[in-house]
Design a protein around this motif. Structure first.
Motif, PDB file in Angstrom:
ATOM      1  N   UNK A  99       0.906  -1.240  -0.026  1.00 54.90           N
ATOM      2  CA  UNK A  99       0.026   0.063  -0.093  1.00 54.90           C
ATOM      3  C   UNK A  99       0.596   1.205  -0.007  1.00 54.90           C
ATOM      4  N   UNK A 100       2.097   1.239   0.441  1.00 49.30           N
ATOM      5  CA  UNK A 100       2.972   2.575   0.552  1.00 49.30           C
ATOM      6  C   UNK A 100       3.935   2.564  -0.671  1.00 49.30           C
ATOM      7  N   UNK A 101       3.703   1.483  -1.514  1.00 54.18           N
ATOM      8  CA  UNK A 101       4.639   1.362  -2.732  1.00 54.18           C
ATOM      9  C   UNK A 101       4.346   2.454  -3.621  1.00 54.18           C
ATOM     10  N   UNK A 102       5.222   3.093  -4.285  1.00 55.72           N
ATOM     11  CA  UNK A 102       4.832   4.243  -5.296  1.00 55.72           C
ATOM     12  C   UNK A 102       5.060   3.756  -6.619  1.00 55.72           C
ATOM     13  N   UNK A 103       5.690   2.554  -6.868  1.00 58.33           N
ATOM     14  CA  UNK A 103       5.817   2.095  -8.098  1.00 58.33           C
ATOM     15  C   UNK A 103       5.869   0.477  -8.255  1.00 58.33           C
ATOM     16  N   UNK A 104       6.100  -0.141  -9.225  1.00 58.41           N
ATOM     17  CA  UNK A 104       6.231  -1.430  -9.381  1.00 58.41           C
ATOM     18  C   UNK A 104       7.411  -2.029  -8.655  1.00 58.41           C
ATOM     19  N   UNK A 105       8.667  -1.516  -8.649  1.00 58.74           N
ATOM     20  CA  UNK A 105       9.676  -2.058  -7.986  1.00 58.74           C
ATOM     21  C   UNK A 105       9.229  -1.983  -6.582  1.00 58.74           C
ATOM     22  N   UNK A 106       8.841  -0.887  -6.009  1.00 60.19           N
ATOM     23  CA  UNK A 106       8.541  -1.049  -4.587  1.00 60.19           C
ATOM     24  C   UNK A 106       7.497  -1.942  -4.127  1.00 60.19           C
ATOM     25  N   UNK A 107       6.615  -2.408  -5.107  1.00 61.11           N
ATOM     26  CA  UNK A 107       5.533  -3.423  -4.835  1.00 61.11           C
ATOM     27  C   UNK A 107       6.157  -4.742  -4.556  1.00 61.11           C
ATOM     28  N   UNK A 108       7.089  -5.138  -5.620  1.00 60.99           N
ATOM     29  CA  UNK A 108       7.637  -6.333  -5.575  1.00 60.99           C
ATOM     30  C   UNK A 108       8.715  -6.557  -4.505  1.00 60.99           C
ATOM     31  N   UNK A 109       9.269  -5.557  -4.113  1.00 61.64           N
ATOM     32  CA  UNK A 109      10.134  -5.384  -2.886  1.00 61.64           C
ATOM     33  C   UNK A 109       9.502  -5.818  -1.824  1.00 61.64           C
ATOM     34  N   UNK A 110       8.324  -5.165  -1.557  1.00 60.13           N
ATOM     35  CA  UNK A 110       7.163  -5.348  -0.421  1.00 60.13           C
ATOM     36  C   UNK A 110       6.835  -6.566  -0.438  1.00 60.13           C
ATOM     37  N   UNK A 111       6.447  -7.260  -1.382  1.00 58.48           N
ATOM     38  CA  UNK A 111       5.884  -8.723  -1.466  1.00 58.48           C
ATOM     39  C   UNK A 111       6.872  -9.804  -1.104  1.00 58.48           C
ATOM     40  N   UNK A 112       8.294  -9.388  -1.492  1.00 58.78           N
ATOM     41  CA  UNK A 112       9.464 -10.159  -1.578  1.00 58.78           C
ATOM     42  C   UNK A 112       9.779  -9.990   0.150  1.00 58.78           C
ATOM     43  N   UNK A 113       9.792  -9.090   0.727  1.00 62.33           N
ATOM     44  CA  UNK A 113      10.170  -8.910   1.948  1.00 62.33           C
ATOM     45  C   UNK A 113       9.062  -9.644   3.008  1.00 62.33           C
ATOM     46  N   UNK A 114       7.675  -9.716   2.614  1.00 62.45           N
ATOM     47  CA  UNK A 114       6.771 -10.433   3.317  1.00 62.45           C
ATOM     48  C   UNK A 114       6.758 -12.062   3.333  1.00 62.45           C
ATOM     49  N   UNK A 115       7.445 -12.233   2.134  1.00 63.46           N
ATOM     50  CA  UNK A 115       7.632 -13.878   1.996  1.00 63.46           C
ATOM     51  C   UNK A 115       8.138 -14.594   3.197  1.00 63.46           C
ATOM     52  N   UNK A 116       9.368 -14.115   3.736  1.00 64.99           N
ATOM     53  CA  UNK A 116      10.001 -15.026   4.873  1.00 64.99           C
ATOM     54  C   UNK A 116       8.992 -14.947   6.083  1.00 64.99           C
ATOM     55  N   UNK A 117       8.076 -14.254   6.350  1.00 65.02           N
ATOM     56  CA  UNK A 117       7.218 -13.988   7.529  1.00 65.02           C
ATOM     57  C   UNK A 117       6.053 -15.009   7.379  1.00 65.02           C
ATOM     58  N   UNK A 118       5.778 -15.773   6.129  1.00 68.64           N
ATOM     59  CA  UNK A 118       4.700 -16.506   5.942  1.00 68.64           C
ATOM     60  C   UNK A 118       5.194 -17.927   6.937  1.00 68.64           C
ATOM     61  N   UNK A 119       4.091 -18.597   7.461  1.00 68.91           N
ATOM     62  CA  UNK A 119       4.058 -19.925   7.999  1.00 68.91           C
ATOM     63  C   UNK A 119       4.188 -21.065   7.131  1.00 68.91           C
ATOM     64  N   UNK A 120       4.860 -22.155   7.431  1.00 68.02           N
ATOM     65  CA  UNK A 120       5.115 -23.313   6.555  1.00 68.02           C
ATOM     66  C   UNK A 120       3.939 -23.679   5.978  1.00 68.02           C
ATOM     67  N   UNK A 121       2.887 -23.754   6.835  1.00 66.40           N
ATOM     68  CA  UNK A 121       1.608 -24.062   6.136  1.00 66.40           C
ATOM     69  C   UNK A 121       0.738 -23.053   5.316  1.00 66.40           C
ATOM     70  N   UNK A 122       1.318 -22.015   4.975  1.00 59.46           N
ATOM     71  CA  UNK A 122       0.764 -21.036   4.209  1.00 59.46           C
ATOM     72  C   UNK A 122       1.200 -20.899   2.970  1.00 59.46           C
ATOM     73  N   UNK A 123       1.014 -22.250   2.256  1.00 58.02           N
ATOM     74  CA  UNK A 123       1.276 -22.751   0.823  1.00 58.02           C
ATOM     75  C   UNK A 123       0.711 -22.024  -0.232  1.00 58.02           C
TER      76      UNK A 123
END
Length: 76
Positions: A22-46
């Protein structure tokens, strides 16, 4: 003549981008935000991990103009 194919996101993918970048100003920042979220997912959130991976790949293939044209207001 190379034809450009407009990249679109599914409803779930658009919501994912709207929520996690939501705070991303562009496509690159959106990609970065999603990539930063990945390690926080639990193992069962496939399913969420798969959705996120697919969304990141689409964003990487999308043009900045296509990204800016997205309606990123959450449809939840």
């Amino acid at each position: 003549n190379e034809r450009r194919i407009k990249m679109t996101l599914s409803f779930d993918q658009q919501n994912l981008v709207a929520i996690y970048s939501s705070q991303a100003l562009g496509r690159s920042e959106a990609i970065q935000a999603l990539e930063e979220m990945l390690p926080h997912l639990e193992a069962d959130e496939t399913e969420l991990r798969s959705l996120c991976d697919d969304t990141i790949q689409k964003l990487k293939r999308m043009t900045d103009a296509d990204y800016l044209a997205l309606d990123l207001s959450p449809g939840i």
